[in-house]
Design a protein around this motif. Structure first.
Motif, PDB file in Angstrom:
ATOM      1  N   LEU A 117      40.308   7.969  34.249  1.00 54.35           N
ATOM      2  CA  LEU A 117      39.183   7.240  33.662  1.00 54.35           C
ATOM      3  C   LEU A 117      39.342   5.757  33.940  1.00 54.35           C
ATOM      4  O   LEU A 117      40.384   5.170  33.650  1.00 54.35           O
ATOM      5  CB  LEU A 117      39.120   7.471  32.152  1.00 54.35           C
ATOM      6  N   ILE A 118      38.300   5.148  34.518  1.00 52.60           N
ATOM      7  CA  ILE A 118      38.293   3.699  34.694  1.00 52.60           C
ATOM      8  C   ILE A 118      37.197   3.137  33.791  1.00 52.60           C
ATOM      9  O   ILE A 118      36.722   3.827  32.907  1.00 52.60           O
ATOM     10  CB  ILE A 118      38.110   3.310  36.178  1.00 52.60           C
ATOM     11  N   ALA A 144      34.937   8.440  35.756  1.00 54.31           N
ATOM     12  CA  ALA A 144      36.108   9.183  36.207  1.00 54.31           C
ATOM     13  C   ALA A 144      36.237   9.000  37.709  1.00 54.31           C
ATOM     14  O   ALA A 144      35.326   9.341  38.461  1.00 54.31           O
ATOM     15  CB  ALA A 144      35.972  10.656  35.866  1.00 54.31           C
ATOM     16  N   GLU A 145      37.361   8.431  38.140  1.00 52.70           N
ATOM     17  CA  GLU A 145      37.606   8.280  39.577  1.00 52.70           C
ATOM     18  C   GLU A 145      38.355   9.506  40.084  1.00 52.70           C
ATOM     19  O   GLU A 145      39.495   9.753  39.715  1.00 52.70           O
ATOM     20  CB  GLU A 145      38.410   7.020  39.878  1.00 52.70           C
ATOM     21  N   GLY A 181      30.273   9.364  34.285  1.00 47.18           N
ATOM     22  CA  GLY A 181      29.926   9.374  35.695  1.00 47.18           C
ATOM     23  C   GLY A 181      31.174   9.646  36.501  1.00 47.18           C
ATOM     24  O   GLY A 181      32.294   9.474  36.013  1.00 47.18           O
ATOM     25  N   VAL A 182      31.013  10.093  37.759  1.00 46.79           N
ATOM     26  CA  VAL A 182      32.158  10.412  38.612  1.00 46.79           C
ATOM     27  C   VAL A 182      32.065   9.621  39.921  1.00 46.79           C
ATOM     28  O   VAL A 182      31.047   9.672  40.613  1.00 46.79           O
ATOM     29  CB  VAL A 182      32.235  11.922  38.922  1.00 46.79           C
ATOM     30  N   LEU A 183      33.138   8.911  40.228  1.00 49.07           N
ATOM     31  CA  LEU A 183      33.253   8.157  41.476  1.00 49.07           C
ATOM     32  C   LEU A 183      34.281   8.854  42.352  1.00 49.07           C
ATOM     33  O   LEU A 183      35.436   9.010  41.974  1.00 49.07           O
ATOM     34  CB  LEU A 183      33.700   6.719  41.195  1.00 49.07           C
ATOM     35  N   VAL A 184      33.870   9.281  43.540  1.00 51.18           N
ATOM     36  CA  VAL A 184      34.764   9.966  44.466  1.00 51.18           C
ATOM     37  C   VAL A 184      35.288   8.955  45.480  1.00 51.18           C
ATOM     38  O   VAL A 184      34.504   8.271  46.147  1.00 51.18           O
ATOM     39  CB  VAL A 184      34.040  11.121  45.184  1.00 51.18           C
ATOM     40  N   THR A 185      36.604   8.847  45.601  1.00 45.30           N
ATOM     41  CA  THR A 185      37.223   7.864  46.481  1.00 45.30           C
ATOM     42  C   THR A 185      38.355   8.508  47.286  1.00 45.30           C
ATOM     43  O   THR A 185      38.682   9.672  47.102  1.00 45.30           O
ATOM     44  CB  THR A 185      37.803   6.675  45.691  1.00 45.30           C
TER      45      THR A 185
END
Length: 243
Positions: free
Chosen positions: A12-13, A18-19, A55-59
């Motif tokens: 979690l950022i 959520a990264e 929200g979800v960030l895909v990296t």
């Protein structure tokens, strides 16, 4: 930490984001092998069960995003029966579908090469932001394969059937200018601003300033082609494929 595996971590950022980070241990690049697919399945389930995620960030934790499937595993996989291969493909697609069906907005920050299954991962999310140094595409045809993780279904709905046929049949690695022009990504940004800009766009979606639900529904709906348009697109495609 929401999830920690051998290929993926989820943390979690700020702002309830959520990264989901791809960083395959012991490898110089990220690729979709069985370990990564199993991790993605587990990571998505962990996100689904966490009410703090907005929200979800895909990296990616590497210089590339994901180079594609691990072709060294194909030999074993393709020795199976037709039913076994179909079952494996269905299982993989269900994982990508679970990403697409998350109840919060999702965005991929494409920092480097995203090819084959790597680009299909990007297509599973609602939005895509691309570094000026990245390349995306579906080069499987050069190995005699069709994109098997949803690319043949999602890409025509994102960039149109005519463009998608070109992308899939030519197998090119597309630069940012082409990707943005065709609509495969929502923005192209400087490499050092990628994560910052991606987080900003995702926060806008969380706040309701971007209608991510409409984007998702369009990506999951039938192609918006009437009978005449469909005939023109697919008859032209036959010639394109034959060429």
């Amino acid at each position: 930490m929401i999830y920690e595996g051998k290929a993926i971590t989820v943390t979690l950022i700020d702002g309830g984001i959520a990264e989901l980070k791809f960083d395959l241990q012991g490898e110089s690049v990220n690729k979709f092998n069985r370990v990564t697919l199993e991790d993605l399945d587990a990571a998505v389930k962990a996100i689904q069960g966490n009410s703090d995620v907005k929200g979800v960030l895909v990296t990616s934790g590497k210089d590339v995003f994901i180079v594609g499937a691990d072709i060294t595993e194909f030999g074993t996989t393709f020795k199976g029966s037709e039913e076994e291969i179909a079952s494996w493909t269905l299982e993989a697609n269900q994982i990508f579908n679970a990403v697409e069906d998350l109840e919060v907005p999702t965005l991929t920050a494409i920092n480097g090469i995203a090819l084959g299954g790597g680009f299909e991962m990007c297509l599973a999310t609602d939005m895509r932001v691309m570094s000026e140094k990245a390349k995306i595409g579906l080069p499987e045809v050069k190995l005699g394969l069709m994109p098997g993780f949803g690319g043949t279904v999602r890409l025509p709905r994102v960039i149109g059937a005519d463009n998608a046929i070109e992308w899939i049949c030519m197998g090119a690695e597309n630069k940012p200018e082409k990707a943005l022009k065709d609509g495969a990504v929502d923005a192209v940004v400087a490499a050092d601003k990628l994560k910052e800009q991606a987080v900003e766009m995702l926060k806008a979606a969380i706040a309701g300033e971007i209608n991510w639900q409409a984007r998702r529904e369009e990506k999951k709906a039938k192609l918006k082609l009437n009978a005449m348009e469909a005939m023109m697109v697919f008859e032209t495609a036959k010639g394109f494929v034959a060429g």
